[in-house]
Scaffold this motif. Sequence first.
Motif, PDB file in Angstrom:
ATOM      1  N   ASP A  21      48.440   6.608 -12.118  1.00 16.90           N
ATOM      2  CA  ASP A  21      47.308   5.689 -12.242  1.00 16.90           C
ATOM      3  C   ASP A  21      46.291   5.871 -11.121  1.00 16.90           C
ATOM      4  N   TYR A  22      46.647   6.648 -10.105  1.00 19.05           N
ATOM      5  CA  TYR A  22      45.777   6.819  -8.946  1.00 19.05           C
ATOM      6  C   TYR A  22      44.778   7.952  -9.163  1.00 19.05           C
ATOM      7  N   ILE A  23      43.594   7.786  -8.599  1.00 22.92           N
ATOM      8  CA  ILE A  23      42.559   8.810  -8.638  1.00 22.92           C
ATOM      9  C   ILE A  23      42.555   9.495  -7.276  1.00 22.92           C
ATOM     10  N   LEU A  24      42.640  10.808  -7.282  1.00 23.25           N
ATOM     11  CA  LEU A  24      42.641  11.589  -6.041  1.00 23.25           C
ATOM     12  C   LEU A  24      41.250  12.163  -5.831  1.00 23.25           C
ATOM     13  N   ARG A  25      40.694  11.915  -4.641  1.00 23.71           N
ATOM     14  CA  ARG A  25      39.372  12.437  -4.304  1.00 23.71           C
ATOM     15  C   ARG A  25      39.426  13.077  -2.931  1.00 23.71           C
ATOM     16  N   TYR A  26      38.632  14.131  -2.769  1.00 21.95           N
ATOM     17  CA  TYR A  26      38.465  14.777  -1.473  1.00 21.95           C
ATOM     18  C   TYR A  26      37.074  14.423  -0.968  1.00 21.95           C
ATOM     19  N   GLU A  27      37.015  13.720   0.155  1.00 25.06           N
ATOM     20  CA  GLU A  27      35.750  13.260   0.725  1.00 25.06           C
ATOM     21  C   GLU A  27      35.788  13.477   2.234  1.00 25.06           C
ATOM     22  N   LYS A  39      44.586   0.704  -2.374  1.00 24.93           N
ATOM     23  CA  LYS A  39      45.598   0.320  -3.355  1.00 24.93           C
ATOM     24  C   LYS A  39      45.067  -0.594  -4.449  1.00 24.93           C
ATOM     25  N   ASP A  40      44.114  -1.480  -4.126  1.00 21.44           N
ATOM     26  CA  ASP A  40      43.594  -2.394  -5.138  1.00 21.44           C
ATOM     27  C   ASP A  40      42.854  -1.643  -6.242  1.00 21.44           C
ATOM     28  N   THR A  41      42.151  -0.574  -5.883  1.00 25.36           N
ATOM     29  CA  THR A  41      41.414   0.200  -6.875  1.00 25.36           C
ATOM     30  C   THR A  41      42.145   1.478  -7.276  1.00 25.36           C
ATOM     31  N   LYS A  42      43.304   1.708  -6.696  1.00 23.37           N
ATOM     32  CA  LYS A  42      44.153   2.865  -6.990  1.00 23.37           C
ATOM     33  C   LYS A  42      43.403   4.188  -6.804  1.00 23.37           C
ATOM     34  N   ILE A  43      42.812   4.316  -5.631  1.00 19.32           N
ATOM     35  CA  ILE A  43      42.118   5.546  -5.262  1.00 19.32           C
ATOM     36  C   ILE A  43      42.734   6.083  -3.972  1.00 19.32           C
ATOM     37  N   VAL A  44      42.975   7.377  -3.942  1.00 15.83           N
ATOM     38  CA  VAL A  44      43.475   8.065  -2.756  1.00 15.83           C
ATOM     39  C   VAL A  44      42.394   9.036  -2.321  1.00 15.83           C
ATOM     40  N   ILE A  45      41.990   8.945  -1.057  1.00 11.87           N
ATOM     41  CA  ILE A  45      40.950   9.827  -0.532  1.00 11.87           C
ATOM     42  C   ILE A  45      41.549  10.657   0.601  1.00 11.87           C
ATOM     43  N   VAL A  46      41.410  11.970   0.483  1.00 12.91           N
ATOM     44  CA  VAL A  46      41.915  12.901   1.489  1.00 12.91           C
ATOM     45  C   VAL A  46      40.716  13.601   2.117  1.00 12.91           C
ATOM     46  N   ASN A  47      40.799  13.848   3.406  1.00 11.09           N
ATOM     47  CA  ASN A  47      39.731  14.533   4.122  1.00 11.09           C
ATOM     48  C   ASN A  47      39.505  15.915   3.517  1.00 11.09           C
ATOM     49  N   TYR A  49      37.833  18.362   4.592  1.00  9.99           N
ATOM     50  CA  TYR A  49      37.765  19.445   5.569  1.00  9.99           C
ATOM     51  C   TYR A  49      39.133  19.862   6.091  1.00  9.99           C
ATOM     52  N   PHE A  50      40.180  19.232   5.590  1.00  6.74           N
ATOM     53  CA  PHE A  50      41.532  19.645   5.959  1.00  6.74           C
ATOM     54  C   PHE A  50      41.791  21.054   5.447  1.00  6.74           C
ATOM     55  N   LEU A  52      44.444  23.896   3.879  1.00  4.52           N
ATOM     56  CA  LEU A  52      45.418  23.790   2.793  1.00  4.52           C
ATOM     57  C   LEU A  52      46.691  23.080   3.242  1.00  4.52           C
ATOM     58  N   GLU A  53      47.218  23.473   4.392  1.00  3.36           N
ATOM     59  CA  GLU A  53      48.458  22.874   4.913  1.00  3.36           C
ATOM     60  C   GLU A  53      48.282  21.375   5.165  1.00  3.36           C
ATOM     61  N   GLY A  54      47.150  20.990   5.709  1.00  5.72           N
ATOM     62  CA  GLY A  54      46.877  19.583   5.983  1.00  5.72           C
ATOM     63  C   GLY A  54      46.768  18.758   4.717  1.00  5.72           C
ATOM     64  N   LYS A  55      46.141  19.316   3.691  1.00  8.90           N
ATOM     65  CA  LYS A  55      46.020  18.604   2.411  1.00  8.90           C
ATOM     66  C   LYS A  55      47.386  18.386   1.786  1.00  8.90           C
ATOM     67  N   ILE A  56      48.226  19.412   1.811  1.00  7.39           N
ATOM     68  CA  ILE A  56      49.566  19.301   1.227  1.00  7.39           C
ATOM     69  C   ILE A  56      50.389  18.276   1.999  1.00  7.39           C
ATOM     70  N   ASN A  57      50.357  18.337   3.325  1.00  9.72           N
ATOM     71  CA  ASN A  57      51.104  17.365   4.134  1.00  9.72           C
ATOM     72  C   ASN A  57      50.628  15.947   3.870  1.00  9.72           C
ATOM     73  N   ALA A  58      49.317  15.765   3.753  1.00  8.00           N
ATOM     74  CA  ALA A  58      48.766  14.434   3.495  1.00  8.00           C
ATOM     75  C   ALA A  58      49.213  13.918   2.131  1.00  8.00           C
ATOM     76  N   LEU A  59      49.170  14.764   1.110  1.00  8.86           N
ATOM     77  CA  LEU A  59      49.560  14.330  -0.233  1.00  8.86           C
ATOM     78  C   LEU A  59      51.047  14.001  -0.311  1.00  8.86           C
ATOM     79  N   VAL A  60      51.875  14.789   0.351  1.00  3.81           N
ATOM     80  CA  VAL A  60      53.313  14.498   0.367  1.00  3.81           C
ATOM     81  C   VAL A  60      53.574  13.189   1.108  1.00  3.81           C
ATOM     82  N   ASP A  61      52.864  12.977   2.191  1.00  2.00           N
ATOM     83  CA  ASP A  61      52.983  11.738   2.957  1.00  2.00           C
ATOM     84  C   ASP A  61      52.550  10.534   2.099  1.00  2.00           C
ATOM     85  N   ILE A  62      51.470  10.683   1.375  1.00  2.00           N
ATOM     86  CA  ILE A  62      50.975   9.611   0.497  1.00  2.00           C
ATOM     87  C   ILE A  62      51.990   9.306  -0.600  1.00  2.00           C
TER      88      ILE A  62
END
Length: 92
Positions: A21-27, A39-47, A49-50, A52-62
């Motif tokens: 149900d979550y929307i993933l955005r890179y901003e 969480k209220d709008t079910k949006i996940v925002i990842v940096n 400028y990360f 590849l390794e940083g994006k994967i770590n962030a998504l696994v953490d999320i």
Amino acid sequence: MAIKYTKHFLDKLENLFAASDYILRYEKGNFKSGYCILKDTKIVIVNKYFPLEGKINALVDILGELQFNPQDFSEKSVQDFLKELQQTQLKF
């Protein structure tokens, strides 16, 4: 399961969010942890400028923080991938 820092693995993580149900955005932004969860709008925002390794770590953490239930997903491949990820712990 070992985390692989490849574009294919990132695509699998992104597909997992697409099936949820979550929307993933890179901003761009000043996130101390590299990501932000609305969480209220079910949006996940990842940096965006990360590297590849940083994006994967962030998504696994999320995923660990959101605690998705594998039974909530209709595709068996997504369920299996999520179960494997939930058994994985990041080592820094």
